[in-house]
Design an enzyme around this catalytic site. Structure first.
Site: not given
Ligand code: DX5
Ligand code: ZN
Length: 220
Positions: A32, A34, A65, A142, A175-176, A198
């Site tokens: 992925h 970003d 993305h 973020f 995503d997230g 993360s």
């Protein structure tokens, strides 16, 4: 079986090759990437050169993305390839359908992407020109954020909408905050591809191979 798409913005640049070899060894399905322009989201991250250089370092297909304004002007800059996913935000352009068609014209697969406040109903207008949906479970920009609670049900709502249009087999990416805790809930609601950042694969709490194995258990 859920698929993993580690968020490369979480990979320290001096550890890139180590991550890539580990991802290849563990059968990671996508990477992925970003791309952020500081306009669509209040952050700058990864660009066309990073995408082109990463292609030369691994055969794992990219999952790009696009968090950029005017994607219709910039999609040609990336030289997208068959087998790659390209996520275009509904919120980023007046020409969403055209952007998704531009992605498909490159041979890549088009992911219709919606932010937490955007209703799944917007997908109705592009359902015939997409290869999947990216449901944002955080507001983009973020890593390290917490999932917006209402977005988990949106995954199931998206699956229902796809089924209603005879597209029930299209993949849904999330995503997230795809953490070890949240991922099973997202999987249960119908998510297929997980952006691991993360709060999972890049956690410092355990070795990388262990984190990957643990996450695969979460999304079986
Ligand atoms: C956020 C990015 C995500 C992010 C995920 O705008 O689109 O891909 O890197 O990171 P975590 O998993 O930490 O939320
Ligand atoms: Zn992302």
């Amino acid at each position: 079986m859920g698929m993993l798409s580690p968020s490369m913005m979480c990979a320290q640049i001096d550890e890139l090759r180590t991550y890539l070899r580990a991802f290849e060894k563990n059968g990671i399905e996508y990477l992925h990437i970003d791309v952020m322009d500081g306009c669509f989201v209040p952050n700058l991250m990864l660009g066309t050169d990073y995408v082109k250089q990463l292609r030369k370092l691994t055969n794992i297909p990219l999952d790009v993305h696009l968090m950029i304004v005017e994607p219709e002007k910039k999609i040609p800059w990336f030289d997208f390839q068959p087998g790659e996913y390209v996520a275009v935000h509904y919120e980023s352009t007046k020409e969403w359908r055209k952007c998704l068609e531009m992605v498909r014209a490159t041979g890549a697969k088009a992911l219709a992407t919606i932010n937490p406040p955007t209703p799944v109903s917007v997908l109705e207008g592009v359902i015939d020109v997409i290869d999947g949906v990216l449901v944002m479970t955080v507001n983009p920009g973020f890593a390290g954020q917490k999932a917006v609670p209402e977005t988990i049900q949106k995954i199931a709502d998206t699956r229902e909408l796809l089924k209603k249009h005879g597209k029930g087999d299209l993949p849904i990416e999330v995503d997230g905050n795809c953490s070890f805790e949240m991922a099973p809930k997202m999987r249960e609601k119908g998510a297929d591809i997980f952006v691991c950042g993360s709060s999972s694969v890049f956690t410092k709490a355990m070795p990388l191979d262990e984190a990957i194995a643990k996450f695969r258990e979460c999304v079986k």
